[in-house]
Scaffold this active site. Structure first.
Site, mmCIF file in Angstrom:
data_model
loop_
_atom_site.group_PDB
_atom_site.id
_atom_site.type_symbol
_atom_site.label_atom_id
_atom_site.label_comp_id
_atom_site.label_asym_id
_atom_site.label_seq_id
_atom_site.Cartn_x
_atom_site.Cartn_y
_atom_site.Cartn_z
ATOM 1 N N HIS A 58 -11.628 5.668 49.018
ATOM 2 C CA HIS A 58 -12.439 5.050 47.952
ATOM 3 C C HIS A 58 -12.617 3.576 48.230
ATOM 4 O O HIS A 58 -11.973 2.757 47.585
ATOM 5 C CB HIS A 58 -11.763 5.262 46.598
ATOM 6 C CG HIS A 58 -12.672 5.114 45.422
ATOM 7 N ND1 HIS A 58 -12.923 3.903 44.825
ATOM 8 C CD2 HIS A 58 -13.379 6.024 44.721
ATOM 9 C CE1 HIS A 58 -13.727 4.083 43.790
ATOM 10 N NE2 HIS A 58 -14.019 5.360 43.715
ATOM 11 N N PHE A 59 -13.333 3.105 49.039
ATOM 12 C CA PHE A 59 -14.213 3.744 50.005
ATOM 13 C C PHE A 59 -13.874 3.155 51.365
ATOM 14 O O PHE A 59 -13.642 1.947 51.454
ATOM 15 C CB PHE A 59 -15.678 3.471 49.660
ATOM 16 C CG PHE A 59 -16.107 4.048 48.351
ATOM 17 C CD1 PHE A 59 -16.447 5.390 48.264
ATOM 18 C CD2 PHE A 59 -16.140 3.276 47.212
ATOM 19 C CE1 PHE A 59 -16.855 5.925 47.048
ATOM 20 C CE2 PHE A 59 -16.540 3.803 46.004
ATOM 21 C CZ PHE A 59 -16.891 5.130 45.912
#
Length: 152
Positions: A58-59
């Site tokens: 993420h991410f």
């Protein structure tokens, strides 16, 4: 009058927090308590580091703290408000609802969330509501009302 601490002497250590909250790695999201009035309000911090597991996905290349984890951190600070109330039955308090939560800016590794929660209501010693907000460097990141319920 609230109890508070300086930056060098937390009101509650991580060990004390772990004695009050059931959460453990990777969901222990309160690092230090700065202010605490049992049954009324609490102020705590969560340090955001690149080593946290959520940043693997993420991410990749642009790590952002998931909003649900910001809300969870706010809920854990809310939990600190009720854990030391002598008249409440012992047990596990869990989410019962979330109202009006808004995210206003991203949270990234290196940030320090300052979370403030205030108890709004407590009904039948089983259901409660807190007003919560999280800031980074004085800038509002997230706010809303969180409801909780005692699980038998």
């Amino acid at each position: 009058m609230s109890a508070s601490s300086t930056a060098h002497s937390p009101l509650m250590s991580s060990e004390q927090i772990m004695n009050l909250l059931p959460h453990r790695y990777p969901f222990a999201l309160v690092d230090r308590v700065l202010e605490h009035e049992p049954g009324k309000r609490a102020v705590a911090i969560k340090n955001i580091t690149l080593n946290e597991p959520q940043f693997q996905g993420h991410f990749p290349g642009r790590p952002l703290m998931p909003g649900v984890l910001i809300v969870e951190a706010m809920a854990q600070v809310g939990g600190l408000i009720v854990t030391q109330m002598p008249d409440l039955p012992k047990g596990l308090f869990v989410f019962a609802g979330i109202d009006g939560v808004r995210f206003r800016r991203p949270v990234v590794p290196g940030d320090q969330l300052r979370i403030t929660c205030e108890l709004l209501s407590l009904k039948r010693q089983r259901f409660g509501k807190v007003r919560a907000q999280a800031t980074v460097d004085g800038e509002l990141v997230c706010s809303g009302e969180l409801m909780f319920s005692l699980v038998d």
